[in-house]
Design a protein around this motif. Structure first.
Motif, short mmCIF file in Angstrom:
data_model
loop_
_atom_site.label_atom_id
_atom_site.label_comp_id
_atom_site.label_asym_id
_atom_site.label_seq_id
_atom_site.Cartn_x
_atom_site.Cartn_y
_atom_site.Cartn_z
N SER A 27 11.42 95.32 21.38
CA SER A 27 11.19 96.38 20.95
C SER A 27 11.96 97.02 19.67
CB SER A 27 11.88 97.51 22.06
OG SER A 27 13.14 97.28 22.34
N ASN A 28 12.77 95.86 19.03
CA ASN A 28 13.50 96.02 18.10
C ASN A 28 13.18 94.97 16.81
OD1 ASN A 28 15.73 98.12 18.39
ND2 ASN A 28 15.84 96.73 20.21
N ARG A 29 12.03 94.24 17.18
CA ARG A 29 11.34 93.40 16.12
C ARG A 29 10.92 94.02 15.08
NH1 ARG A 29 8.98 88.65 20.02
NH2 ARG A 29 11.01 88.07 20.77
N ARG A 30 11.05 93.30 13.86
CA ARG A 30 10.37 93.88 12.46
C ARG A 30 11.26 94.98 11.94
NH1 ARG A 30 6.44 90.84 11.59
NH2 ARG A 30 4.83 90.28 13.02
N LYS A 31 12.61 94.92 12.32
CA LYS A 31 13.61 96.09 11.75
C LYS A 31 14.71 95.33 11.05
CE LYS A 31 12.77 99.34 15.54
NZ LYS A 31 13.25 99.92 16.80
N GLY A 32 14.51 94.02 10.90
CA GLY A 32 15.63 93.31 10.03
C GLY A 32 16.59 92.59 10.66
N TYR A 33 16.55 92.75 12.22
CA TYR A 33 17.60 92.23 12.87
C TYR A 33 17.83 90.64 12.60
CZ TYR A 33 18.48 96.80 14.72
OH TYR A 33 18.84 97.89 15.06
N ALA A 34 16.66 89.86 12.69
CA ALA A 34 16.84 88.41 12.58
C ALA A 34 17.22 88.06 11.13
CB ALA A 34 15.22 87.75 12.62
N SER A 35 16.93 88.79 10.04
CA SER A 35 17.30 88.42 8.66
C SER A 35 18.86 88.91 8.74
CB SER A 35 16.81 89.25 7.70
OG SER A 35 15.29 88.89 7.69
N LEU A 36 19.28 89.79 9.52
CA LEU A 36 20.90 90.17 9.43
C LEU A 36 21.56 89.00 10.14
CD1 LEU A 36 22.31 92.76 8.67
CD2 LEU A 36 22.28 93.47 10.96
#
Length: 140
Positions: free
Chosen positions: A74-83
């Protein structure tokens, strides 16, 4: 507010829940717990909610290897992996950082590309018919 911090043992159940949401079971609980205890697990948070995590070690030819990057669906494509990757690059205990993903995982390949990692090799025979692509980035 988005932020990234090292996980502590109180975060274990929430991290395992995110992992279970993605893989469908809690089979990596002991691995996650040990990584937290070793200080090798970082978490992405939105306010006080854990939305993703990254686990690494330095056993890959004495280089940092990111073994897991998991963000809740539900939180994908919000920049968390990059963060998480940015934090890892700034705090990595080694100058060379490696990771990998399956050839079939196009979305993770894009995350690596967007974060300045480049392909460094391929490993066959881990998952039948789906080679593992090794990625690399240097802190320098």
């Amino acid at each position: 507010m988005k932020n990234v911090v090292k996980a502590d043992i109180e975060d274990l159940n929430k991290v395992v829940n995110i992992d279970s949401e993605v893989i469908g079971n809690t089979s990596r609980r002991n691995y996650i717990e040990k990584s937290i205890e070793l200080g090798n697990c970082i978490i992405a948070k939105e306010d006080n909610d854990i939305v993703g995590f990254l686990i690494y070690d330095t056993n890959f030819f004495e280089c940092t290897f990111i073994s897991l990057i998991i963000v809740s669906p539900s939180n994908r494509r919000k920049g968390y992996a990059s963060l998480l990757m940015e934090y890892m690059m700034s705090s990595s205990p080694t100058t060379k950082v490696f990771s990998s993903t399956n050839r079939s995982n196009i979305s993770m390949q894009r995350v690596f590309d967007m974060n300045g990692f480049f392909q460094s090799g391929i490993v066959e025979n881990l998952d039948e018919g789906d080679p593992e692509i090794i990625y690399f980035k240097s802190k320098c």
